[in-house]
Design an enzyme around this catalytic site. Structure first.
Site, PDB file in Angstrom:
ATOM      1  N   CYS A 121      -5.114   9.328  10.343  1.00  0.00           N
ATOM      2  CA  CYS A 121      -5.629   8.502  11.427  1.00  0.00           C
ATOM      3  C   CYS A 121      -5.252   9.186  12.721  1.00  0.00           C
ATOM      4  O   CYS A 121      -4.175   9.770  12.810  1.00  0.00           O
ATOM      5  CB  CYS A 121      -4.941   7.141  11.446  1.00  0.00           C
ATOM      6  SG  CYS A 121      -5.743   5.912  10.481  1.00  0.00           S
ATOM      7  N   ILE A 131       3.241  18.003   9.587  1.00  0.00           N
ATOM      8  CA  ILE A 131       3.982  17.792   8.327  1.00  0.00           C
ATOM      9  C   ILE A 131       5.015  18.906   8.149  1.00  0.00           C
ATOM     10  O   ILE A 131       5.353  19.274   7.033  1.00  0.00           O
ATOM     11  CB  ILE A 131       3.042  17.650   7.096  1.00  0.00           C
ATOM     12  CG1 ILE A 131       2.019  18.777   7.019  1.00  0.00           C
ATOM     13  CG2 ILE A 131       2.347  16.316   7.107  1.00  0.00           C
ATOM     14  CD1 ILE A 131       1.202  18.749   5.710  1.00  0.00           C
ATOM     15  N   ASP A 178       3.188  -0.049  12.497  1.00  0.00           N
ATOM     16  CA  ASP A 178       1.954  -0.543  11.885  1.00  0.00           C
ATOM     17  C   ASP A 178       1.669  -2.005  12.228  1.00  0.00           C
ATOM     18  O   ASP A 178       0.560  -2.497  11.982  1.00  0.00           O
ATOM     19  CB  ASP A 178       1.997  -0.359  10.356  1.00  0.00           C
ATOM     20  CG  ASP A 178       2.068   1.112   9.969  1.00  0.00           C
ATOM     21  OD1 ASP A 178       1.706   1.962  10.802  1.00  0.00           O
ATOM     22  OD2 ASP A 178       2.505   1.406   8.844  1.00  0.00           O
ATOM     23  N   ARG A 182       0.209  14.617  14.294  1.00  0.00           N
ATOM     24  CA  ARG A 182       0.914  14.149  13.082  1.00  0.00           C
ATOM     25  C   ARG A 182       1.244  15.353  12.197  1.00  0.00           C
ATOM     26  O   ARG A 182       0.640  15.549  11.128  1.00  0.00           O
ATOM     27  CB  ARG A 182       0.062  13.143  12.310  1.00  0.00           C
ATOM     28  CG  ARG A 182      -0.154  11.843  13.055  1.00  0.00           C
ATOM     29  CD  ARG A 182      -0.946  10.847  12.229  1.00  0.00           C
ATOM     30  NE  ARG A 182      -0.144  10.190  11.216  1.00  0.00           N
ATOM     31  CZ  ARG A 182      -0.650   9.312  10.330  1.00  0.00           C
ATOM     32  NH1 ARG A 182      -1.929   9.009  10.352  1.00  0.00           N
ATOM     33  NH2 ARG A 182       0.139   8.749   9.444  1.00  0.00           N
ATOM     34  N   ARG A 213      -9.223  -0.122   3.569  1.00  0.00           N
ATOM     35  CA  ARG A 213      -8.256   0.873   3.074  1.00  0.00           C
ATOM     36  C   ARG A 213      -6.902   0.237   2.778  1.00  0.00           C
ATOM     37  O   ARG A 213      -6.169   0.720   1.920  1.00  0.00           O
ATOM     38  CB  ARG A 213      -8.094   1.992   4.099  1.00  0.00           C
ATOM     39  CG  ARG A 213      -9.343   2.850   4.190  1.00  0.00           C
ATOM     40  CD  ARG A 213      -9.061   4.137   4.911  1.00  0.00           C
ATOM     41  NE  ARG A 213      -7.653   4.202   5.196  1.00  0.00           N
ATOM     42  CZ  ARG A 213      -7.139   4.372   6.404  1.00  0.00           C
ATOM     43  NH1 ARG A 213      -7.913   4.523   7.433  1.00  0.00           N
ATOM     44  NH2 ARG A 213      -5.848   4.410   6.557  1.00  0.00           N
ATOM     45  N   ARG A 265      -4.147  10.145   3.939  1.00  0.00           N
ATOM     46  CA  ARG A 265      -2.909  10.763   4.418  1.00  0.00           C
ATOM     47  C   ARG A 265      -1.931  10.970   3.259  1.00  0.00           C
ATOM     48  O   ARG A 265      -1.284  12.009   3.142  1.00  0.00           O
ATOM     49  CB  ARG A 265      -2.277   9.826   5.464  1.00  0.00           C
ATOM     50  CG  ARG A 265      -0.966  10.293   6.019  1.00  0.00           C
ATOM     51  CD  ARG A 265      -1.173  11.143   7.235  1.00  0.00           C
ATOM     52  NE  ARG A 265       0.059  11.646   7.773  1.00  0.00           N
ATOM     53  CZ  ARG A 265       0.137  12.797   8.423  1.00  0.00           C
ATOM     54  NH1 ARG A 265      -0.946  13.533   8.607  1.00  0.00           N
ATOM     55  NH2 ARG A 265       1.267  13.207   8.918  1.00  0.00           N
ATOM     56  N   LYS A 273       0.830  -1.214   0.000  1.00  0.00           N
ATOM     57  CA  LYS A 273       0.000   0.000   0.000  1.00  0.00           C
ATOM     58  C   LYS A 273       0.861   1.259   0.000  1.00  0.00           C
ATOM     59  O   LYS A 273       0.710   2.143  -0.837  1.00  0.00           O
ATOM     60  CB  LYS A 273      -0.909  -0.009   1.243  1.00  0.00           C
ATOM     61  CG  LYS A 273      -1.582   1.326   1.518  1.00  0.00           C
ATOM     62  CD  LYS A 273      -2.482   1.294   2.747  1.00  0.00           C
ATOM     63  CE  LYS A 273      -1.801   1.581   4.040  1.00  0.00           C
ATOM     64  NZ  LYS A 273      -1.734   2.989   4.454  1.00  0.00           N
ATOM     65  N   ASN A 274       1.767   1.343   0.972  1.00  0.00           N
ATOM     66  CA  ASN A 274       2.471   2.612   1.147  1.00  0.00           C
ATOM     67  C   ASN A 274       3.511   2.864   0.057  1.00  0.00           C
ATOM     68  O   ASN A 274       3.918   4.009  -0.136  1.00  0.00           O
ATOM     69  CB  ASN A 274       3.080   2.698   2.554  1.00  0.00           C
ATOM     70  CG  ASN A 274       1.983   2.849   3.604  1.00  0.00           C
ATOM     71  OD1 ASN A 274       0.862   3.243   3.290  1.00  0.00           O
ATOM     72  ND2 ASN A 274       2.295   2.523   4.856  1.00  0.00           N
TER      73      ASN A 274
HETATM   74  C1  EPZ Z   1       3.808   6.621   7.042  1.00  0.00           C
HETATM   75  O1  EPZ Z   1       3.106   7.709   7.620  1.00  0.00           O
HETATM   76  C2  EPZ Z   1       2.779   5.559   6.758  1.00  0.00           C
HETATM   77  N1  EPZ Z   1       1.744   6.100   5.872  1.00  0.00           N
HETATM   78  C3  EPZ Z   1       2.142   5.080   8.050  1.00  0.00           C
HETATM   79  O2  EPZ Z   1       1.344   3.961   7.716  1.00  0.00           O
HETATM   80  C4  EPZ Z   1       3.219   4.620   9.033  1.00  0.00           C
HETATM   81  O3  EPZ Z   1       2.621   4.393  10.307  1.00  0.00           O
HETATM   82  C5  EPZ Z   1       4.295   5.700   9.204  1.00  0.00           C
HETATM   83  O4  EPZ Z   1       4.804   6.115   7.908  1.00  0.00           O
HETATM   84  C6  EPZ Z   1       5.463   5.246  10.064  1.00  0.00           C
HETATM   85  O5  EPZ Z   1       6.060   4.108   9.488  1.00  0.00           O
HETATM   86  C7  EPZ Z   1       1.970   6.156   4.563  1.00  0.00           C
HETATM   87  O6  EPZ Z   1       3.000   5.764   4.046  1.00  0.00           O
HETATM   88  C8  EPZ Z   1       0.866   6.699   3.730  1.00  0.00           C
HETATM   89  P1  EPZ Z   1       6.028   9.670   9.380  1.00  0.00           P
HETATM   90  P2  EPZ Z   1       3.789   9.141   7.729  1.00  0.00           P
HETATM   91  O7  EPZ Z   1       6.094  10.982   8.673  1.00  0.00           O
HETATM   92  O8  EPZ Z   1       4.674   9.361   6.550  1.00  0.00           O
HETATM   93  C9  EPZ Z   1       6.460  12.729  13.051  1.00  0.00           C
HETATM   94  C10 EPZ Z   1      -0.534   2.537   7.866  1.00  0.00           C
HETATM   95  O9  EPZ Z   1      -1.211   1.976   8.751  1.00  0.00           O
HETATM   96  N2  EPZ Z   1       6.524  13.785  12.023  1.00  0.00           N
HETATM   97  O10 EPZ Z   1       7.134   8.694   9.179  1.00  0.00           O
HETATM   98  O11 EPZ Z   1       2.704  10.109   7.957  1.00  0.00           O
HETATM   99  C11 EPZ Z   1       5.080  12.090  13.101  1.00  0.00           C
HETATM  100  O12 EPZ Z   1       4.204  12.842  13.894  1.00  0.00           O
HETATM  101  C12 EPZ Z   1      -0.055   3.962   8.056  1.00  0.00           C
HETATM  102  O13 EPZ Z   1      -0.257   1.999   6.785  1.00  0.00           O
HETATM  103  C13 EPZ Z   1       6.783  15.087  12.371  1.00  0.00           C
HETATM  104  O14 EPZ Z   1       6.942  15.423  13.542  1.00  0.00           O
HETATM  105  O15 EPZ Z   1       4.654   8.955   9.037  1.00  0.00           O
HETATM  106  C14 EPZ Z   1       5.401  10.730  13.672  1.00  0.00           C
HETATM  107  O16 EPZ Z   1       5.531  10.852  15.062  1.00  0.00           O
HETATM  108  C15 EPZ Z   1      -0.489   4.588   9.313  1.00  0.00           C
HETATM  109  N3  EPZ Z   1       6.853  16.022  11.372  1.00  0.00           N
HETATM  110  C16 EPZ Z   1       6.786  10.433  13.082  1.00  0.00           C
HETATM  111  O17 EPZ Z   1       7.321  11.697  12.682  1.00  0.00           O
HETATM  112  C17 EPZ Z   1       6.702  15.709  10.062  1.00  0.00           C
HETATM  113  O18 EPZ Z   1       6.775  16.613   9.210  1.00  0.00           O
HETATM  114  C18 EPZ Z   1       6.793   9.499  11.886  1.00  0.00           C
HETATM  115  O19 EPZ Z   1       5.846   9.951  10.926  1.00  0.00           O
HETATM  116  C19 EPZ Z   1       6.435  14.385   9.716  1.00  0.00           C
HETATM  117  C20 EPZ Z   1       6.354  13.422  10.712  1.00  0.00           C
END
Ligand code: EPZ
Length: 416
Positions: free
Chosen positions: A105, A112, A295, A110, A387, A81, A10-11
């Site tokens: 979610c 960006i 995950d 979360r 999803r 997302r 998926k991702n």
């Molecule tokens: C990706 O989310 C995945 N989603 C998520 O999968 C997965 O849980 C996550 O990576 C971690 O492996 C997709 O690929 C669509 P991150 P993402 O940016 O990219 C913090 C599933 O079930 N952060 O790696 O949104 C954030 O708050 C889903 O398949 C910041 O602070 O995750 C978190 O604590 C759910 N600032 C950590 O970093 C930012 O600008 C990791 O988030 C970005 C993130």
């Protein structure tokens, strides 16, 4: 012995499809999972003028030549997302993007901000106005970017924009998840110059032109594979999980062995069998790859509920990813949650009742709990599970589970 074949990731697919926007030509993507998040991504991209043609059951021909807008502001943006990848892809192609804020979610905060930090380093301005993000760059110029947190989404988004920037972008403290490598491989096949994906320093040298005509096959889904490995383990099944990359599963494999599950790796499959004796308790901390994936935290929690003694899970990625424990408590689970740590007192029987999927992976945990619980479990809000899991009910049924889908029950919707 039962067998299950894992679908495309998926991702990875959710990054590869928007990456195709960078070329304005045709490419072919194989092993695309048939899941709701991909349908939503296709709908969003179709609204920009992308033409998709399905070839066979999991192959998509993607034509991005007709895209002439950098506005992605439809309703579905909120429901996905990964819609945030349109920022990097449209900025790379048009040097401008206007997108609706992506959803998410509810795992706590979360932000960006690291995506924005990367785009700004490349010379873009970021303006937030009425729920929309406006990105614009007169010139996109490569630059060093150090991520303050290891972020999958920010790493991919910065790669997407940097591919069409002038000169060299270096992403330090980059995420290393398998799908980052897959998306980088796809971009390189299109003519990008990316080195180091899969390590914590990624170097992207911008290119003037990219080409279509590429055929790319999405890697197998690490989290779907892990979910089936845990389901097989929890039900004491004898299951061959096929179409996996065993290396991607190492953190889970190590924990399953510790819990006393037999795991045997082959080239592209993993054989799960019950160990001799009971399940053993274990302590798990979720971390960025190659650490234990957040995950898989909800599914593995169900397995730990079957192991006598106190197991702990520490959530290292999200502030609040234990809300689903409340649902499992209704089934008899003994769990204390304190901030980012859950203490599971295992060995107590779970019993079926009506519970709700609160998000995608929490939904998978509910299904696993239903498989091991005594009696019947009814799971509401299964649209969350749709999803990210292709044909979950069919795949589990083929393995011998007694599971059926009833008329869709919607309570509310959220996003990933
Ligand atoms: C990706 O989310 C995945 N989603 C998520 O999968 C997965 O849980 C996550 O990576 C971690 O492996 C997709 O690929 C669509 P991150 P993402 O940016 O990219 C913090 C599933 O079930 N952060 O790696 O949104 C954030 O708050 C889903 O398949 C910041 O602070 O995750 C978190 O604590 C759910 N600032 C950590 O970093 C930012 O600008 C990791 O988030 C970005 C993130």
């Amino acid at each position: 012995m039962g067998e299950v074949t894992i679908s495309g990731a998926k991702n990875a697919a959710l990054g590869v499809l928007p990456a195709a926007l960078l070329i304005g030509e045709v490419c072919t993507i194989e092993n695309v999972p048939d899941i709701l998040d991909i349908t939503r991504m296709k709908n969003i991209m179709a609204s920009l003028g992308v033409v998709f043609q399905t070839v066979g059951h999991d192959t998509l021909r993607v034509d991005t030549s007709g895209v002439s807008t950098f506005h992605a502001t439809g309703d579905e943006m909120h429901r996905l997302r990964a819609s945030y990848y349109l920022m990097g892809a449209l900025l790379g192609r048009f040097h401008e993007a206007v997108i609706t804020f992506p959803g998410g979610c509810d795992f706590g905060n979360r932000p960006i901000d690291q995506h924005f930090k990367g785009f700004e380093a490349l010379g873009a301005t970021v303006v937030i106005d009425h729920g929309c993000i406006h990105l614009k760059a007169e010139h996109l110029v490569g630059a060093p970017v150090y991520l303050d947190v290891v972020s999958v989404g920010a790493t991919i988004n910065i790669m997407l924009a940097a591919v069409r920037a002038e000169g060299l972008t270096t992403i330090e403290n980059a995420a290393k998840e398998p799908h980052i490598v897959d998306i980088a491989n796809f971009l390189n096949a299109l003519g990008a110059d990316i080195k180091g994906a899969g390590t914590d320093i990624i170097k992207v040298r911008g290119v003037r032109a990219m080409n279509g005509g590429v055929v790319h096959s999405i890697i197998p889904d690490q989290i779907e594979a892990g979910t089936f490995m845990v389901a097989a383990a929890a039900t004491r099944g004898n299951v061959m999980v096929k179409n996996v990359i065993p290396k991607h599963m190492e953190s889970l494999t190590a924990k399953l062995l510790e819990i006393n599950v037999q795991v045997e790796e082959r080239d592209d499959c993993i054989h799960i069998r019950p160990g001799n004796g009971p399940f053993m308790k274990a302590n798990i901390k979720t971390l960025p790859y190659p650490g234990f994936p957040t995950d898989l935290q909800p599914p593995v929690a169900v397995l730990l509920m079957l192991a006598a003694g106190v197991s702990t899970i520490t959530e290292g990625i999200y502030d609040n990813r234990f809300k689903y424990m409340e649902e499992l408590r209704h089934m008899g689970a003994e769990v204390q949650v304190n901030g980012r740590t859950a203490m599971i007192e295992g060995g107590r029987p779970l019993s079926g009742c009506t519970i709700k999927a609160l998000d995608l992976r929490a939904g998978a945990a509910c299904v696993l709990a239903g498989l091991v619980a005594e009696g019947e479990t009814e799971i509401l809000n299964v649209q969350y599970i749709d999803r990210g899991y292709e044909n979950l009910v069919e795949k589990l049924t083929a393995l011998g589970a007694d599971i059926r889908r009833e008329t869709r029950t919607f309570c509310e919707d959220s996003n990933d």
